[in-house]
Design a protein around this motif. Structure first.
Motif, PDB file in Angstrom:
ATOM      1  N   UNK A   1     -40.497  -2.258  16.298  1.00 54.90           N
ATOM      2  CA  UNK A   1     -40.518  -1.594  14.993  1.00 54.90           C
ATOM      3  C   UNK A   1     -39.618  -0.354  15.033  1.00 54.90           C
ATOM      4  N   UNK A   2     -38.857  -0.150  13.937  1.00 60.58           N
ATOM      5  CA  UNK A   2     -37.974   1.011  13.882  1.00 60.58           C
ATOM      6  C   UNK A   2     -38.776   2.300  13.830  1.00 60.58           C
ATOM      7  N   UNK A   3     -38.204   3.350  14.411  1.00 63.87           N
ATOM      8  CA  UNK A   3     -38.817   4.674  14.308  1.00 63.87           C
ATOM      9  C   UNK A   3     -38.737   5.151  12.874  1.00 63.87           C
ATOM     10  N   UNK A   4     -39.530   6.166  12.552  1.00 66.60           N
ATOM     11  CA  UNK A   4     -39.571   6.694  11.185  1.00 66.60           C
ATOM     12  C   UNK A   4     -38.244   7.318  10.794  1.00 66.60           C
ATOM     13  N   UNK A  25     -31.927  12.610  17.955  1.00 65.45           N
ATOM     14  CA  UNK A  25     -32.313  11.648  16.929  1.00 65.45           C
ATOM     15  C   UNK A  25     -31.303  10.494  16.896  1.00 65.45           C
ATOM     16  N   UNK A  26     -31.572   9.501  16.076  1.00 68.89           N
ATOM     17  CA  UNK A  26     -30.863   8.221  16.183  1.00 68.89           C
ATOM     18  C   UNK A  26     -30.155   7.857  14.876  1.00 68.89           C
ATOM     19  N   UNK A  27     -28.876   7.526  14.985  1.00 67.78           N
ATOM     20  CA  UNK A  27     -28.099   7.001  13.865  1.00 67.78           C
ATOM     21  C   UNK A  27     -27.970   5.495  14.063  1.00 67.78           C
ATOM     22  N   UNK A  28     -28.441   4.721  13.077  1.00 66.90           N
ATOM     23  CA  UNK A  28     -28.438   3.254  13.180  1.00 66.90           C
ATOM     24  C   UNK A  28     -27.657   2.651  12.023  1.00 66.90           C
ATOM     25  N   UNK A  29     -26.842   1.629  12.342  1.00 63.28           N
ATOM     26  CA  UNK A  29     -26.102   0.915  11.305  1.00 63.28           C
ATOM     27  C   UNK A  29     -26.404  -0.574  11.413  1.00 63.28           C
ATOM     28  N   UNK A  30     -26.883  -1.144  10.307  1.00 66.54           N
ATOM     29  CA  UNK A  30     -27.154  -2.575  10.238  1.00 66.54           C
ATOM     30  C   UNK A  30     -25.957  -3.265   9.595  1.00 66.54           C
ATOM     31  N   UNK A  31     -25.413  -4.284  10.273  1.00 67.40           N
ATOM     32  CA  UNK A  31     -24.269  -5.022   9.753  1.00 67.40           C
ATOM     33  C   UNK A  31     -24.484  -6.509  10.004  1.00 67.40           C
ATOM     34  N   UNK A  32     -23.718  -7.365   9.343  1.00 62.50           N
ATOM     35  CA  UNK A  32     -23.824  -8.805   9.606  1.00 62.50           C
ATOM     36  C   UNK A  32     -23.504  -9.160  11.057  1.00 62.50           C
ATOM     37  N   UNK A  33     -22.693  -8.339  11.715  1.00 57.28           N
ATOM     38  CA  UNK A  33     -22.344  -8.592  13.112  1.00 57.28           C
ATOM     39  C   UNK A  33     -23.463  -8.206  14.072  1.00 57.28           C
ATOM     40  N   UNK A  34     -24.423  -7.426  13.605  1.00 56.72           N
ATOM     41  CA  UNK A  34     -25.497  -6.949  14.456  1.00 56.72           C
ATOM     42  C   UNK A  34     -25.745  -5.469  14.234  1.00 56.72           C
ATOM     43  N   UNK A  35     -26.888  -5.003  14.673  1.00 53.82           N
ATOM     44  CA  UNK A  35     -27.261  -3.591  14.546  1.00 53.82           C
ATOM     45  C   UNK A  35     -26.804  -2.821  15.783  1.00 53.82           C
ATOM     46  N   UNK A  36     -26.330  -1.608  15.548  1.00 57.20           N
ATOM     47  CA  UNK A  36     -26.004  -0.692  16.645  1.00 57.20           C
ATOM     48  C   UNK A  36     -26.662   0.651  16.341  1.00 57.20           C
ATOM     49  N   UNK A  38     -27.230   4.755  17.978  1.00 52.11           N
ATOM     50  CA  UNK A  38     -26.848   5.752  18.973  1.00 52.11           C
ATOM     51  C   UNK A  38     -27.810   6.936  18.920  1.00 52.11           C
ATOM     52  N   UNK A  39     -28.118   7.439  20.088  1.00 48.73           N
ATOM     53  CA  UNK A  39     -28.859   8.698  20.220  1.00 48.73           C
ATOM     54  C   UNK A  39     -27.831   9.818  20.164  1.00 48.73           C
ATOM     55  N   UNK A  40     -27.976  10.728  19.220  1.00 46.97           N
ATOM     56  CA  UNK A  40     -26.960  11.757  18.999  1.00 46.97           C
ATOM     57  C   UNK A  40     -26.960  12.778  20.132  1.00 46.97           C
ATOM     58  N   UNK A  41     -25.778  13.018  20.681  1.00 42.99           N
ATOM     59  CA  UNK A  41     -25.641  13.950  21.807  1.00 42.99           C
ATOM     60  C   UNK A  41     -24.669  15.090  21.535  1.00 42.99           C
ATOM     61  N   UNK A 158     -36.034   9.108  13.614  1.00 38.77           N
ATOM     62  CA  UNK A 158     -36.589  10.048  14.585  1.00 38.77           C
ATOM     63  C   UNK A 158     -36.412   9.513  16.005  1.00 38.77           C
ATOM     64  N   UNK A 159     -35.913  10.369  16.873  1.00 40.64           N
ATOM     65  CA  UNK A 159     -35.817  10.062  18.285  1.00 40.64           C
ATOM     66  C   UNK A 159     -36.594  11.107  19.058  1.00 40.64           C
ATOM     67  N   UNK A 160     -36.227  11.283  20.297  1.00 41.04           N
ATOM     68  CA  UNK A 160     -36.830  12.337  21.110  1.00 41.04           C
ATOM     69  C   UNK A 160     -35.949  13.568  20.979  1.00 41.04           C
TER      70      UNK A 160
END
Length: 210
Positions: A1-4, A25-36, A38-41, A158-160
């Protein structure tokens, strides 16, 4: 399940406070090719018309229109005729502040990111703002997306949160105006953080002698 999802209120404060708070925290992109995801650094803050380094410094244009809208939206711009960069709009509508997402650690969808950047090492998949956009499949079509919308294509979740003891700050990368403002924030020691580069003016070729 995705984080809030991070709530829109998260993005409504001063940009120089929101920027370091985004680390981890996390930036997520959903695309037809697949989801990616990243944890922001690494991020950079830009304060709209108060900041000579901001795209909004000289006012509203068709290019920066999204920056003047409500917070929690993506501002994607094209640079150097070849790269896209993604920002997260902050502050109240009209203030045009934004956080440039500079780097992150791939935490989901590594195979998809590798397919988009086949010659990259794992460390370098999203190390730098252009590489990050390429790895996540972010381009002009994502400009203006609401990153707080449930079920959205591009979201911030939300991430850590980064350990405050590991957060560092310094001058922003590659800017000429307000180049000493210490609004670049990063997680110290994280291998995905990009190297700092000061602004280097482009040299124009001297005219040929006659």
């Amino acid at each position: 399940m995705d984080a809030a999802l991070l709530p829109r209120e998260f993005f409504e404060g001063p940009v120089d406070e929101i920027a370091p708070a985004l680390l981890g925290h996390v930036l997520r992109h959903r695309t037809p090719d697949g989801d990616v995801a990243v944890r922001l650094t690494e991020v950079e803050a830009y304060a709209g018309p108060l900041d000579p380094a901001s795209h909004a410094y000289r006012g509203r244009t068709p290019r920066n229109e999204v920056m003047f809208g409500p917070p929690g939206h993506a501002y994607v711009y094209f640079t150097y005729g070849m790269h896209f960069c993604v920002n997260l709009v902050c502050g109240l509508a009209g203030t045009s502040s934004a956080v440039l997402v500079r780097a992150g650690e791939i935490i989901a969808g590594e195979e998809t990111a590798r397919a988009r950047r086949p010659r990259s090492t794992v460390r370098d998949l999203a190390r730098g703002p252009a590489r990050l956009c390429e790895a996540l499949g972010i381009a002009r079509g994502q400009n203006g997306l609401d990153v707080c919308a449930p079920g959205g294509e591009l979201t911030v979740r939300a991430g850590e949160p980064a350990d405050a003891a590991r957060i560092r700050q310094g001058p922003r990368t590659g800017v000429n105006a307000a180049k000493d403002v210490p609004w670049r924030f990063w997680i110290d020691g994280d291998p995905s953080v990009s190297p700092y580069r000061a602004h280097a003016p482009r040299n124009r070729k001297a005219p040929a002698s006659r």
